[in-house]
Scaffold this motif. Sequence first.
Motif, PDB file in Angstrom:
ATOM      1  N   THR A 127      61.615  57.588  25.962  1.00 35.78           N
ATOM      2  CA  THR A 127      62.495  56.416  25.992  1.00 35.78           C
ATOM      3  C   THR A 127      61.689  55.205  26.429  1.00 35.78           C
ATOM      4  O   THR A 127      60.700  55.329  27.164  1.00 35.78           O
ATOM      5  N   THR A 128      62.112  54.046  25.979  1.00 34.90           N
ATOM      6  CA  THR A 128      61.476  52.806  26.411  1.00 34.90           C
ATOM      7  C   THR A 128      62.010  52.428  27.794  1.00 34.90           C
ATOM      8  O   THR A 128      62.924  53.060  28.324  1.00 34.90           O
ATOM      9  N   THR A 129      61.450  51.381  28.358  1.00 32.82           N
ATOM     10  CA  THR A 129      61.913  50.921  29.673  1.00 32.82           C
ATOM     11  C   THR A 129      63.347  50.414  29.610  1.00 32.82           C
ATOM     12  O   THR A 129      64.027  50.329  30.635  1.00 32.82           O
ATOM     13  N   LYS A 130      63.814  50.085  28.392  1.00 37.59           N
ATOM     14  CA  LYS A 130      65.191  49.621  28.233  1.00 37.59           C
ATOM     15  C   LYS A 130      66.143  50.765  27.878  1.00 37.59           C
ATOM     16  O   LYS A 130      67.328  50.527  27.618  1.00 37.59           O
ATOM     17  N   GLY A 131      65.617  51.982  27.812  1.00 35.03           N
ATOM     18  CA  GLY A 131      66.458  53.144  27.570  1.00 35.03           C
ATOM     19  C   GLY A 131      66.633  53.541  26.117  1.00 35.03           C
ATOM     20  O   GLY A 131      67.372  54.472  25.825  1.00 35.03           O
ATOM     21  N   SER A 132      65.946  52.874  25.197  1.00 34.78           N
ATOM     22  CA  SER A 132      66.076  53.203  23.782  1.00 34.78           C
ATOM     23  C   SER A 132      65.220  54.425  23.440  1.00 34.78           C
ATOM     24  O   SER A 132      64.097  54.574  23.930  1.00 34.78           O
ATOM     25  N   SER A 133      65.745  55.271  22.579  1.00 34.68           N
ATOM     26  CA  SER A 133      64.993  56.443  22.102  1.00 34.68           C
ATOM     27  C   SER A 133      64.939  56.485  20.576  1.00 34.68           C
ATOM     28  O   SER A 133      64.586  57.513  19.998  1.00 34.68           O
TER      29      SER A 133
END
Length: 340
Positions: free
Chosen positions: A86-92
């Motif tokens: 996941t990215t730091t913004k929570g996207s996967s």
Amino acid sequence: MSTPDAIAADEAEASNKFSFMAAVSKTPKKIQFADDMQEFSKFPTKTGRRSLSRSISQSSTDSYSSVASYTDSSDDEMSPRDKQQTTTKGSSDFCVKNIKQAEFGRREIEIAEQEMTALISLRKRAQGEKPLAGAKIVGCTHITAQTGVLIETLCALGAQCRWSACNIYSTQNEVAAALAETGVAVFAWKGESEDDFWWCIDRSVNGDSWQPNMILDDGGDLTHWVYKKYPNVYKKIRGIVEESVTGVHRLYQLSKAGKLCVPAMNVNDSVTKQKFDNLYCCRESILDGLKRSTDVMFGGKQVVVCGYGEVGKGCCAALKALGAVVHVTEIDPICALQAW
């Protein structure tokens, strides 16, 4: 003194002269490397052998990011398709080698921006107007720092982008991670298998609650996939941009068969592509690829260049500058005269 006796006397004298060396060699002092042994013992026994051999053997051919990724061999052994990242913004909604390389990839993109002033100027001039608002672009190109600048420019002008790689070897893993971190749905990593390649293209096309209306392709694989697997999506595409000889050839085939129901732009035959990319870029990239793959000096080598078009002209100039002896084959009399 006879000749055999003279030779025997010389050998005896030489033996006496260097006898002290033999004595030294017979009783060498044993040197202990206690500190070195302690250092070696610090490496984890489970993964140490593989990670060391991979990083040493491939350091001359892999990019910095690829070598860095070998420091954690457990990550290296696992396919990116099997990882939960996941990215730091929570996207996967992406699939890259290692999302932790995003910061390094960001620096590479920033360096590329210094050389791509036209795109940066376009961003500054038009990003407030968002002229590409509503454009949903699915792309399949080489994923490098330069392509990263292009993708981020499209996003800055209002487009939504999903991307995959047109080449299984050319992806810069750190750049793919940087793009994913900014919110671009990227599905690509260096060293994909053929199954991975088509899986990545499918994931870029088949997003949740997302349907592309434009295609930016390099090689025609993405266009071919959409045409074959998603005919309903293909019919709703508003435009295709193709930048390779192979892809353009495929488009002409579709056109002759009456199946190209989408406006398509042949970027490969544009003036800037022919006169700038083919000449100035290929003379660096092709020679760079040859030197990386062969690891030999080109000075003094006998080199044959087949064709003296824009690409051939650039390659010949680079080879000559390296000191190679260049031979050219050409069927066009004017190009042959230029080479001569």
